[in-house]
Design a protein around this motif. Structure first.
Motif, PDB file in Angstrom:
ATOM      1  N   PHE A 481      35.293  23.060  28.192  1.00 54.33           N
ATOM      2  CA  PHE A 481      34.665  22.603  29.432  1.00 54.33           C
ATOM      3  C   PHE A 481      33.752  23.702  29.980  1.00 54.33           C
ATOM      4  O   PHE A 481      34.076  24.888  29.909  1.00 54.33           O
ATOM      5  N   SER A 482      32.637  23.285  30.570  1.00 53.19           N
ATOM      6  CA  SER A 482      31.641  24.255  31.026  1.00 53.19           C
ATOM      7  C   SER A 482      31.554  24.384  32.538  1.00 53.19           C
ATOM      8  O   SER A 482      30.868  25.282  33.043  1.00 53.19           O
ATOM      9  N   CYS A 483      32.191  23.495  33.274  1.00 50.11           N
ATOM     10  CA  CYS A 483      32.147  23.562  34.743  1.00 50.11           C
ATOM     11  C   CYS A 483      33.331  22.782  35.303  1.00 50.11           C
ATOM     12  O   CYS A 483      33.994  22.027  34.589  1.00 50.11           O
ATOM     13  N   PHE A 488      37.220  17.558  36.631  1.00 53.12           N
ATOM     14  CA  PHE A 488      37.406  16.386  37.496  1.00 53.12           C
ATOM     15  C   PHE A 488      37.104  15.087  36.747  1.00 53.12           C
ATOM     16  O   PHE A 488      37.759  14.070  36.981  1.00 53.12           O
ATOM     17  N   THR A 489      36.158  15.108  35.843  1.00 54.83           N
ATOM     18  CA  THR A 489      35.864  13.914  35.042  1.00 54.83           C
ATOM     19  C   THR A 489      37.065  13.536  34.187  1.00 54.83           C
ATOM     20  O   THR A 489      37.477  12.359  34.126  1.00 54.83           O
ATOM     21  N   GLN A 564      37.954  27.017  39.274  1.00 55.95           N
ATOM     22  CA  GLN A 564      36.578  27.195  39.746  1.00 55.95           C
ATOM     23  C   GLN A 564      36.309  28.652  40.109  1.00 55.95           C
ATOM     24  O   GLN A 564      35.293  29.237  39.688  1.00 55.95           O
ATOM     25  N   LYS A 565      37.205  29.262  40.852  1.00 54.61           N
ATOM     26  CA  LYS A 565      37.010  30.620  41.357  1.00 54.61           C
ATOM     27  C   LYS A 565      37.103  31.652  40.238  1.00 54.61           C
ATOM     28  O   LYS A 565      36.225  32.511  40.089  1.00 54.61           O
ATOM     29  N   THR A 572      36.616  36.135  35.770  1.00 59.33           N
ATOM     30  CA  THR A 572      37.638  37.148  35.496  1.00 59.33           C
ATOM     31  C   THR A 572      38.545  36.749  34.347  1.00 59.33           C
ATOM     32  O   THR A 572      39.411  37.530  33.934  1.00 59.33           O
ATOM     33  N   MET A 573      38.390  35.538  33.847  1.00 61.52           N
ATOM     34  CA  MET A 573      39.162  35.090  32.690  1.00 61.52           C
ATOM     35  C   MET A 573      38.419  33.952  32.015  1.00 61.52           C
ATOM     36  O   MET A 573      37.548  33.308  32.607  1.00 61.52           O
ATOM     37  N   THR A 574      38.764  33.718  30.781  1.00 62.92           N
ATOM     38  CA  THR A 574      38.200  32.581  30.048  1.00 62.92           C
ATOM     39  C   THR A 574      39.184  31.425  30.095  1.00 62.92           C
ATOM     40  O   THR A 574      40.379  31.605  30.379  1.00 62.92           O
ATOM     41  N   LEU A 575      38.690  30.254  29.785  1.00 62.45           N
ATOM     42  CA  LEU A 575      39.574  29.093  29.731  1.00 62.45           C
ATOM     43  C   LEU A 575      40.616  29.252  28.626  1.00 62.45           C
ATOM     44  O   LEU A 575      41.755  28.791  28.768  1.00 62.45           O
TER      45      LEU A 575
END
Length: 845
Positions: A481-483, A488-489, A564-565, A572-575
Motif C-alpha cells: 500500500f502506498s497511502c 481505508f479502501t 498515517q503518522k 519512521t518505519m516501513t509497512l
C-alpha cells in the motif's frame, strides 16, 4: 448552596436491599417444565395459540411468592435474584453447563441436582424445535464462519427471547388488562371475513384474550396468597399491609389504577409478566415519571414519604429480576445485567420540559437503594432546569455509575431522520444500554449483534485472513500500500463483506422468532399490533428497526492514524517492519502476560531486548540507537526481523503517537471515519418486519471478551487485550483532561449511530467535591452536549478502592460501578472486566 444531600432510606428498604445483596442466584425449573407441558399438549395448534396456551399454563401454575417486608409483590422465581429457563428459544447450552455454571468466571448460578434432572427431562422434548435451531438452519456457512472467527455475534436473540422494548405502561394503568381484552373484542367485531388475513388475525386476537385472562388470574393468585399470609400474621402492622396488598392485587392490573399505590403495583405486575412470557432482556420501563406522575399528583390520600417508599420498593424489585446466559455470553454481559432502563426528564411531545416531582423522587430512590438496577437514565436538553441537572450530578457523585445522561438535541433529530414523527421522537425513552426509541410504538431489535470493527481491521491487515483462514475478500498485501487511502479502501471492502453476513444472520434469527415464538402478551401493548392484527415479531409495531452495535472504533481510528503518522508522514518505519512487529505481537507472549514476570531463562532474545527498550523509554521517553547495543550486550543479535528497530518504533506508537481522546482533529477524524464506514453500511439493509437497520456504537462488556479474538494492532495494543469500550478512548490514552476527551468523542457522527452511542468517563471523587465541583461537572456535561455528544456516564471512584475490593470482596459487596450501558456490583464481575474498569483513565479538573 446547590447541594442538598439525600434523605435516609427506611428500615424496610434496608432489609429488602439486604435480601438482594445476600442472595445466591439459582436456576429454577418450574417455567421450563410448564412450557414444555404446554407445547406437548398443543401440537396441532398454530404458533401464536401455542404461545398463548404456554403463557396461560405458566401464569396459572408458576409458584406464587411474597417475600417478607414487601409492599409491592410479584416474583418470577421462588428464590431472590434467581432465574427460570426458557427452552423454547435454546436449551442445549444449559445442559452443557449443569456442572460448571456455579463456578464459571462470570455470573455464576447454582443448579441443584433435582433442578438439573427436571430440566434435563424437559429438554428431551426440544431438539429441533427451538428458535435457535430454526435460525441456524437459515444461516449460510459464511455467516456461521464469521461468528466463529469473532467478527460478530447475534447471540442476544439467537439464544433468548426478543426484548429491548418499552410497552404502554400508561395504558394498563388507565384501562387495565380488561381494557386490553375489550379493545381486542372490538377489533374482532370489525373484522371482514373476506379479508385474506382474517384467519391469522383471529388467531392473534384469540391468543391475546387467552393470555390476558390468565394474566388476570396470576394477579388474583397473589391476592389469595396475601390473604392466606394475613390470616396467619401475628404482627398487626404487617397484617394490615398484607390485607392492603390483597386488595390491590384483586383490583390491578385487571382494572385501571385509582391511586398511586395501585399504579405502582400494576406497573410491577406488568413488568414481571413481560419477563415471564419470554426470556428477552432489556424490558425497559421507559419514561416512568411521565406515566406515574398523574397518579401521584391526583392521589389526595398519599404522603410524599410513603410514595417515596413505594418507588424505593419498585427499584428493589427490579433487582430481583435475573437472567442466565451461556458462559461466553455471560462474559459479554458480566454483572448479572438485565438492562431494565428507567428514564426521567426531557421534553414532552410538544417540546416543553417534562420534569416533575416523580423525576426527582426517582433520583432520591437511587440514593436510597444503591443497587445496580434499574439502568437509570436522564434526558437533558437546553430547557432542562439547573436544579434537575445539579441533582443528577449529585446522584453521580454517589459513585453508582448513574444516571446515564442523554442529549435530546442529538437523539430527537436522529430519530426523525429515521422516519419517526417529531412528536414521537420527542417522547423517546432509552432501552437497554443506551438505545433510544419511541416507547410502545417500536420494535427496535436493539443490541441485535456485536460487530467487532477492530477484528475487521486485523483481517484487513492480513489480506482478508483470520489466522490461516481466508475469511474475508482478498484486498491486498498491506506492505504494497502506498497511502492511507489504500488502507481505508481495503477496510471498507471488508466492512461491506462482513456487514452483509451480519444482516443475514440477524434476519435469520428475526424470521425464526416470527415463525416459532410470537409474543401475544407483549404485542398487545405495542402500537399498532392490535390494529394490524399481528404480533411485534411479524411487523405489528409502527416503527421497526434492527440495531447491531459496533465496538473497537477508537482502536481502529488510532491504528489508522498510527500508520498515517509513522509510515507515510514521518517515515519512521516501513509497512514491512510494522507488519512483522504485528505478527510477532511486539515480542510479547500472546495473552499479554508481562515478560518481566517471566524467568530470564525462559525469555527469548527478542523479549529481553524488548524489556530493555521498554525500561529505557519509561525512564527517558526516548532512546539513542547508537547506545542500544551497549545495553543489550551479550543478548545476541538485535538486528533480526523482530529486533530493536521494530521494538523501538512500536514503542513510539505506544508512547508518542497521539491518540483519540485528546481533542486533536487529525486523530479524531480517523475514528470518526472508521465509525461512519460501519454505520453507513449497516443502514443499507432492511429486516423481515419491513424496517431499516440502524447502527449503534456500544459494547456492553464485550470489548473485553471479544478483545481476546483480536491480534496486535498498529496503535500498539497487544493481542487479546481489551478493546476500547463504546465510543470511549482507549484506557489511559486520553491524557489531556476530561474536556478534551469529551470534545473528541463529540466529533463522532452520533446522528448516524441512531441506535445509540456509549461514552464512559471516570472521575476521582475529589474532583467533584463541593458546590464548585458540582458546577464544573454540570458544565462539562452541558458543554459535551452542546458539541453534539449523544450520551455520557460516569464512574466516580478511585483506583485504590477498586483494588481493595478485588482483594477483599466481602467488605465491598455493596460497591456498584458502571460497566458499560449498565451498572453492576463490582465484586461479582469477572476479574478481567474489573481490571478493564480499573485501567480507565482517572480524570480530574
Amino acid at each position: 448552596m446547590i447541594a442538598r444531600g439525600f434523605s435516609n432510606p427506611t428500615e424496610r428498604i434496608e432489609k429488602l436491599k439486604r435480601v438482594i445483596l445476600d442472595a445466591t442466584p439459582y436456576v429454577e425449573s418450574e417455567r421450563a417444565v410448564l412450557v414444555t407441558e404446554a407445547y406437548k399438549e398443543t401440537e396441532g395448534l398454530s404458533p401464536i395459540l401455542r404461545r398463548a396456551k404456554a403463557a396461560e399454563k405458566i401464569f396459572n401454575n408458576l409458584p406464587v411468592t411474597i417475600r417478607d417486608n414487601e409492599l409491592i409483590v410479584g416474583a418470577i422465581t421462588k428464590n431472590p435474584r434467581s432465574t427460570e429457563i426458557c427452552p423454547e428459544f435454546s436449551f442445549d447450552w444449559v445442559e452443557k453447563e449443569f456442572d460448571t455454571m456455579g463456578s464459571r468466571i462470570a455470573d455464576p448460578f447454582q443448579i441443584p441436582k433435582q433442578t438439573a434432572q427436571e430440566l434435563h427431562d424437559a429438554f428431551l422434548y426440544w431438539p429441533g424445535k427451538t428458535t435457535s435451531d430454526l435460525a441456524t438452519s437459515y444461516m449460510s456457512q459464511e455467516a456461521k464462519d464469521c461468528m466463529g472467527a469473532g467478527v460478530f455475534t447475534v447471540g442476544n436473540y439467537f439464544y433468548g427471547g426478543v426484548g429491548h422494548v418499552s410497552v404502554d405502561y400508561g395504558k394498563i394503568l388507565e384501562k387495565g388488562f380488561r381494557g386490553i381484552i375489550t379493545e381486542v373484542v372490538e377489533a374482532m367485531e370489525k373484522m371482514d371475513r373476506c379479508d385474506s388475513d382474517y384467519i391469522k388475525k383471529q388467531q392473534f386476537y384469540n391468543a391475546i384474550i387467552i393470555t390476558y385472562t390468565a394474566a388476570i388470574n396470576f394477579a388474583h393468585r397473589y391476592a389469595e396468597k396475601a390473604m392466606e399470609l394475613a390470616s396467619a400474621e401475628m404482627n398487626s402492622a404487617r397484617k394490615g399491609e398484607l390485607l392492603q396488598i390483597a386488595r390491590n392485587c384483586s383490583k390491578v392490573p385487571e382494572n385501571g389504577a385509582t391511586n398511586f399505590y395501585e399504579a405502582c403495583q400494576s406497573f410491577w405486575f406488568l413488568q414481571c409478566m413481560l419477563q415471564i412470557e419470554s426470556s428477552g432482556h432489556s424490558i425497559s420501563p421507559g419514561r416512568f415519571d411521565q406515566y406515574m406522575y398523574p397518579y401521584y399528583k391526583n392521589d389526595p390520600s398519599i404522603t410524599k414519604e410513603f410514595a417515596q417508599e413505594l418507588i424505593d420498593c419498585i427499584f428493589i424489585k427490579l433487582n430481583d429480576v435475573n437472567k442466565t446466559r451461556d458462559e461466553i455470553s455471560a462474559q459479554a454481559f458480566a454483572g448479572y445485567a438485565v438492562f431494565q432502563n428507567l428514564c426521567v426528564g426531557g421534553q414532552d411531545e410538544e417540546g416543553m420540559d417534562a420534569t416533575n416531582d416523580v423525576s426527582y423522587m426517582c433520583m432520591e430512590t437511587v440514593a436510597h437503594v444503591k443497587l445496580p438496577a434499574p439502568s437509570f437514565s436522564i434526558r437533558v436538553w437546553q430547557g432542562t432546569p439547573d436544579e434537575f441537572m445539579f441533582r443528577a450530578c449529585e446522584v453521580t457523585r454517589l459513585g453508582l455509575g448513574v444516571p446515564a445522561m442523554y442529549n435530546d438535541e442529538v437523539i430527537i433529530p436522529a430519530l426523525v431522520n429515521r422516519g419517526v414523527t417529531l412528536n414521537d421522537a420527542r417522547n423517546y425513552c432509552i432501552i437497554g444500554c443506551v438505545e433510544p426509541q419511541c416507547p410502545h410504538k417500536t420494535e427496535g431489535w436493539h443490541d441485535a449483534a456485536f460487530f467487532n470493527v477492530a477484528k475487521v481491521l486485523e483481517i484487513t491487515l492480513n489480506n482478508g485472513k483470520a489466522g490461516n483462514q481466508q475469511l474475508g475478500p482478498v484486498t491486498g498485501d498491506i506492505t504494497t500500500f502506498s497511502c492511507i487511502d489504500d488502507f481505508f479502501t481495503a477496510f471498507t471492502k471488508q466492512i461491506k463483506y462482513f456487514v452483509h453476513y451480519l444482516a443475514e444472520a440477524d434476519n435469520s434469527v428475526d424470521i425464526a422468532h416470527a415463525e416459532r415464538c410470537p409474543l401475544p402478551f407483549l404485542s398487545a401493548l405495542v402500537d399498532d399490533c392490535i390494529g394490524r392484527g399481528k404480533s411485534v415479531q411479524e411487523g405489528g409495531a409502527i416503527y421497526n428497526f434492527t440495531g447491531p452495535q459496533a465496538f473497537g472504533v477508537a482502536d481502529s481510528g488510532d491504528s489508522m492514524y498510527a500508520i498515517q503518522k509513522n509510515v507515510f508522514e514521518d517515515k519512521t518505519m516501513t509497512l514491512t517492519e510494522l507488519k512483522n512487529a504485528l505478527d510477532a505481537n511486539f515480542g510479547q507472549p500472546v495473552g499479554g502476560k508481562n515478560t518481566l514476570s517471566i524467568d530470564t531463562n525462559e525469555m527469548t532474545t527478542e523479549m529481553k531486548v524488548y524489556e530493555v527498550v521498554k525500561k529505557i523509554l519509561s525512564t527517558n521517553g526516548s532512546i539513542d540507537l547508537s547506545k542500544l547495543s551497549d545495553e543489550v550486550l551479550g543478548m545476541g543479535s538485535v538486528q533480526n526481523t523482530c529486533g530493536a528497530n521494530e521494538y523501538l518504533k512500536i514503542q513510539g506508537l505506544l508512547n508518542r503517537t497521539p491518540a483519540f481522546g485528546n481533542d486533536i482533529d487529525e486523530v479524531d477524524m480517523m475514528a470518526r471515519k472508521c465509525a461512519q464506514i460501519y454505520c453507513k453500511e449497516v443502514e443499507k439493509y432492511t429486516n423481515p418486519r419491513g424496517g431499516q437497520f440502524q447502527a449503534g456504537i456500544y459494547p456492553v462488556s464485550a470489548n473485553v471478551l471479544f478483545g481476546k479474538d483480536v491480534a496486535a494492532l498498529p496503535d500498539g495494543r497487544l493481542a487479546t487485550m481489551p478493546l476500547a469500550d463504546g465510543v470511549s478512548p482507549r484506557a489511559g490514552k486520553d491524557v489531556n483532561g476530561p474536556t478534551a476527551a469529551a470534545n473528541s468523542v463529540a466529533k463522532l457522527d452520533h446522528f448516524s449511530a441512531s441506535n445509540g452511542t456509549l461514552y464512559n468517563q471516570k472521575f476521582l471523587p475529589a474532583a467533584l467535591e463541593g458546590d464548585k465541583g458540582l458546577q464544573t461537572f454540570a458544565a462539562l456535561v452541558r458543554s459535551f452536549f452542546d458539541h453534539k455528544g449523544m450520551h455520557v456516564q460516569f464512574n466516580v471512584i478511585d483506583k485504590k478502592t477498586l483494588l481493595a475490593a478485588q482483594k477483599d470482596p466481602d467488605k465491598y459487596r455493596d460497591l456498584v460501578v458502571r460497566v458499560a450501558g449498565y451498572s453492576a456490583q463490582f465484586t461479582v464481575l469477572a476479574k478481567e472486566v474489573q481490571d478493564d474498569i480499573i485501567s480507565r483513565t482517572e480524570q480530574s479538573f
